[in-house]
Write a protein that holds these residues in place. Sequence first.
Motif, PDB file in Angstrom:
ATOM      1  N   ALA A 267       0.847  -1.202   0.000  1.00  0.00           N
ATOM      2  CA  ALA A 267       0.000   0.000   0.000  1.00  0.00           C
ATOM      3  C   ALA A 267       0.878   1.246   0.000  1.00  0.00           C
ATOM      4  O   ALA A 267       1.122   1.866   1.038  1.00  0.00           O
ATOM      5  CB  ALA A 267      -0.927  -0.008   1.213  1.00  0.00           C
TER       6      ALA A 267
ATOM      7  N   GLY B 118       0.375   3.862  -2.315  1.00  0.00           N
ATOM      8  CA  GLY B 118      -0.237   4.905  -3.128  1.00  0.00           C
ATOM      9  C   GLY B 118      -0.794   6.080  -2.353  1.00  0.00           C
ATOM     10  O   GLY B 118      -1.075   7.122  -2.935  1.00  0.00           O
ATOM     11  N   GLY B 119      -0.950   5.954  -1.036  1.00  0.00           N
ATOM     12  CA  GLY B 119      -1.571   7.013  -0.256  1.00  0.00           C
ATOM     13  C   GLY B 119      -0.575   7.942   0.416  1.00  0.00           C
ATOM     14  O   GLY B 119       0.546   7.536   0.742  1.00  0.00           O
ATOM     15  N   VAL B 120      -0.992   9.181   0.637  1.00  0.00           N
ATOM     16  CA  VAL B 120      -0.139  10.157   1.322  1.00  0.00           C
ATOM     17  C   VAL B 120       0.142   9.715   2.757  1.00  0.00           C
ATOM     18  O   VAL B 120       1.259   9.869   3.270  1.00  0.00           O
ATOM     19  CB  VAL B 120      -0.806  11.546   1.308  1.00  0.00           C
ATOM     20  N   SER B 121      -0.870   9.146   3.434  1.00  0.00           N
ATOM     21  CA  SER B 121      -0.697   8.722   4.822  1.00  0.00           C
ATOM     22  C   SER B 121       0.373   7.639   4.937  1.00  0.00           C
ATOM     23  O   SER B 121       1.115   7.599   5.930  1.00  0.00           O
ATOM     24  CB  SER B 121      -2.027   8.208   5.385  1.00  0.00           C
ATOM     25  N   SER B 122       0.467   6.764   3.931  1.00  0.00           N
ATOM     26  CA  SER B 122       1.496   5.718   3.954  1.00  0.00           C
ATOM     27  C   SER B 122       2.890   6.328   3.942  1.00  0.00           C
ATOM     28  O   SER B 122       3.773   5.924   4.711  1.00  0.00           O
ATOM     29  CB  SER B 122       1.328   4.786   2.752  1.00  0.00           C
TER      30      SER B 122
END
Length: 283
Positions: free
Chosen positions: A136, A138-142
């Motif tokens: 995972a 693809g997210g900014v939080s990651s």
Amino acid sequence: MNPNAVAARAGLQRARIELRQSLGSAQDLWSLLFFPIIGLIVMFMLRGNTVPGTGFSLGSQSVPGILGMTVVFNTMLALALSLTMDREDGTLLRAKATPNGMVGYLTGKVLGRAAAAVAGLLIALVPAAFLFEGLALGGVSSWLTLVWVVALGLVALLPIGAIVGSLSDNAQGVGFVSLPLMMLMGVSGVFYPIGTFPEWLQWIAQVFPVYWLGLGLRSAMLPEALAAAEVGGSWRQLETAGVLGLWAVAGCALAPVVLRRMARRESGSAVAARRQRMMRRGM
């Protein structure tokens, strides 16, 4: 200008030069990437296996742990080895003889190893993102989680490396540390979820920052459903920050004391004695 600020600026320049040399040297680059390459190859061959109780690939689940292992080796062990080698060849003594030289030397070493560790992690992360499914990323939080976990992990691990390097008389002494460290890696969830291990082994793993660095990276890079395979069934990010923070505070408090003691003991006779021992080992 403040002498310590001048020394710190010189250390920053030293770190930049050492990082450029490391990334431009095939030998240094290989040593930086050896462990992640071997780990990723092994996990790629096991990508058909699944995490117990899920349909998620065990190889993909292990990628964050392998990247965490890369950070450990390229910070803690590499810094310890670098300090002992500089003590043996007299580099540390020359830094001690220069006004505020130790400030510049240590600033350069710490920042250089931190930058090398981040570079090694990012270089290994690129092929892993293509070779392993389900990450995972693809997210900014990651990516935000990845940044704070790595940053806090560096602050926790680098002082340990400085302490080990200060207490070791030669590179062989640092080598002895690698064996228990590899054993600790094995029980810290690098290659397999520790939730399947005996409870007493889980408690041992959770004492050390290696496990929490790997857990934090898994929370950044794996789907939320994979948290069920962890101890407590969650990513425990608050506990991750707390334990890594405690190690960082303890290390930053103890490392300067040990480094000052080591620096006081450096002398021309001590360097000469080490060189004689090295020559005897060579014979």
